[in-house]
Design a protein around this motif. Structure first.
Motif, short mmCIF file in Angstrom:
data_model
loop_
_atom_site.label_atom_id
_atom_site.label_comp_id
_atom_site.label_asym_id
_atom_site.label_seq_id
_atom_site.Cartn_x
_atom_site.Cartn_y
_atom_site.Cartn_z
N ALA A 156 0.87 -1.18 0.00
CA ALA A 156 0.00 0.00 0.00
C ALA A 156 0.90 1.22 0.00
N ALA A 157 0.38 2.31 -0.51
CA ALA A 157 1.16 3.56 -0.54
C ALA A 157 1.37 4.06 0.88
N TYR A 188 -2.73 -5.32 -3.69
CA TYR A 188 -2.85 -3.92 -3.28
C TYR A 188 -3.87 -3.84 -2.14
N TRP A 290 -0.73 2.28 -6.98
CA TRP A 290 0.32 2.57 -5.97
C TRP A 290 1.31 3.60 -6.53
N GLU A 294 2.29 7.11 -4.88
CA GLU A 294 3.65 7.35 -4.38
C GLU A 294 4.37 8.43 -5.19
#
Ligand SMILES: NC(=O)c1ccc[n+]([C@@H]2O[C@H](COP(=O)([O-])OP(=O)(O)OC[C@H]3O[C@@H](n4cnc5c(N)ncnc54)[C@H](OP(=O)(O)O)[C@@H]3O)[C@@H](O)[C@H]2O)c1
Length: 298
Positions: A156-157, A188, A290, A294
């Protein structure tokens, strides 16, 4: 609906809380929460939280997830991954709550090349996997209504994980060697949270408790996964000081780790699809989301 979340700061926990926001009355607890005990080392404390708050659903996203360290402190791993879920499940049964628990492909021995099915024999190859297997059994034997989602390679971010580590190392090292003989599916966390929130009301309405495998479609190995992450990150953020363009493949035998890793982490998710109408999505879609989170475009 009253929902109690343990492990609300982790990858899956945070995604669940975000997914539920607005739709449920959520008490989101982490290890140091002040409003109620959310520390899984305190078995009486978490049971008391359940009894006091009387949720309809408990989501247990807390876990001891440090795979290598678990080899050196298996008792602590078992305490958090097995005894705490057991205490939670016992309290869930008392108050009539559903317990949603998360487990892992590490409950299997990692042999073969075909995706593991829910009913395949479990034989964990490391201490973390063993602790998670004990946790599954405790939840299943508790008498509480439950869903156990076995997933794999979660990311996960905004959290430490393999994808983020690869992107960081590609900027600090001149070469990056990554194993290419361990196969699985990157999952995810926000996708997993969506799946849980779609499946849960159906399971509650129809009494469909049990174990379900939950991972996206497709498969990859760690090296190809790293290559996909680096290519996407470099496209989105060419201004960063990239030193490695592409990782070099190596065999697991050339990269010894404290805990043994399964070579085959593939999960057969057809039961999830059939039971809850979840549509398979390629794992790359989660990585793309993601990457957007990010490396946002200015
Ligand atoms: N990560 C993976 O690749 C993966 C793969 C398959 C299955 N799973 C399973 O999926 C579930 C969610 O994993 P994740 O990726 O979200 O893990 P994660 O990001 O490591 O989150 C786990 C959370 O548990 C918390 N925790 C640890 N000890 C605790 C304690 N004593 N009391 C309360 N909270 C505690 C951690 O808090 P601190 O940060 O304070 O330690 C962390 O927030 C777990 O059941 C895991 O076994 C994960």
């Amino acid at each position: 609906m009253k929902v109690l979340v343990f492990g609300a700061n982790g990858q899956v926990g945070q995604a669940l809380v975000q997914q539920l926001s607005g739709a449920a009355q959520v008490l989101a607890l982490h290890r140091h929460s002040s409003q109620a005990c959310g520390d899984l080392q305190n078995l009486q404390g978490i049971a008391q939280t359940v009894r006091d708050w009387r949720p309809e659903v408990i989501l247990n996203a807390a876990a001891y997830t440090q795979v290598d360290r678990a080899e050196d402190e298996p008792e602590l791993a078992q305490h958090i991954n097995a005894q705490a879920p057991a205490a939670m499940a016992e309290a869930a049964r008392e108050v009539g709550a559903w317990l949603v628990h998360f487990s892992t492909d590490y409950v299997f021995d990692g042999s073969g090349h075909t995706p593991w099915r829910e009913q395949d024999a479990c034989a964990p190859c490391n201490a973390y996997g063993h602790s998670k297997w004990l946790g599954e059994q405790a939840v299943r034997n508790s008498g509480a209504r439950h869903l156990i989602f076995r997933t794999s390679w979660v990311f996960a971010a905004g959290h430490p994980n393999f994808a983020r580590t690869m992107a960081q190392l590609a900027q600090s090292r001149d070469t990056l060697q990554v194993v290419n003989d361990q196969y699985g599916v990157p999952t995810y966390a926000p996708w997993l949270a969506q799946v849980v929130c779609a499946a849960l009301p159906q399971a509650m309405a129809q009494g469909m408790q049990g174990v379900y495998h939950a991972a996206p479609a497709g498969q990859t190995n760690w090296c190809d996964y790293a290559a996909y992450v680096l290519q996407g990150a470099q496209q989105r953020a060419p201004q960063l000081p990239w030193r490695v363009q592409t990782p070099q493949p190596i065999a697991s035998a050339a990269y010894p780790t404290r805990a043994k890793r399964p070579a085959n982490s593939r999960l057969d998710c057809s039961l999830l699809h059939q039971s809850f109408g979840v549509q398979p999505v390629p794992w790359q879609r989660g990585v793309n989301a993601w990457l957007e989170a990010e490396y946002p475009t200015p």
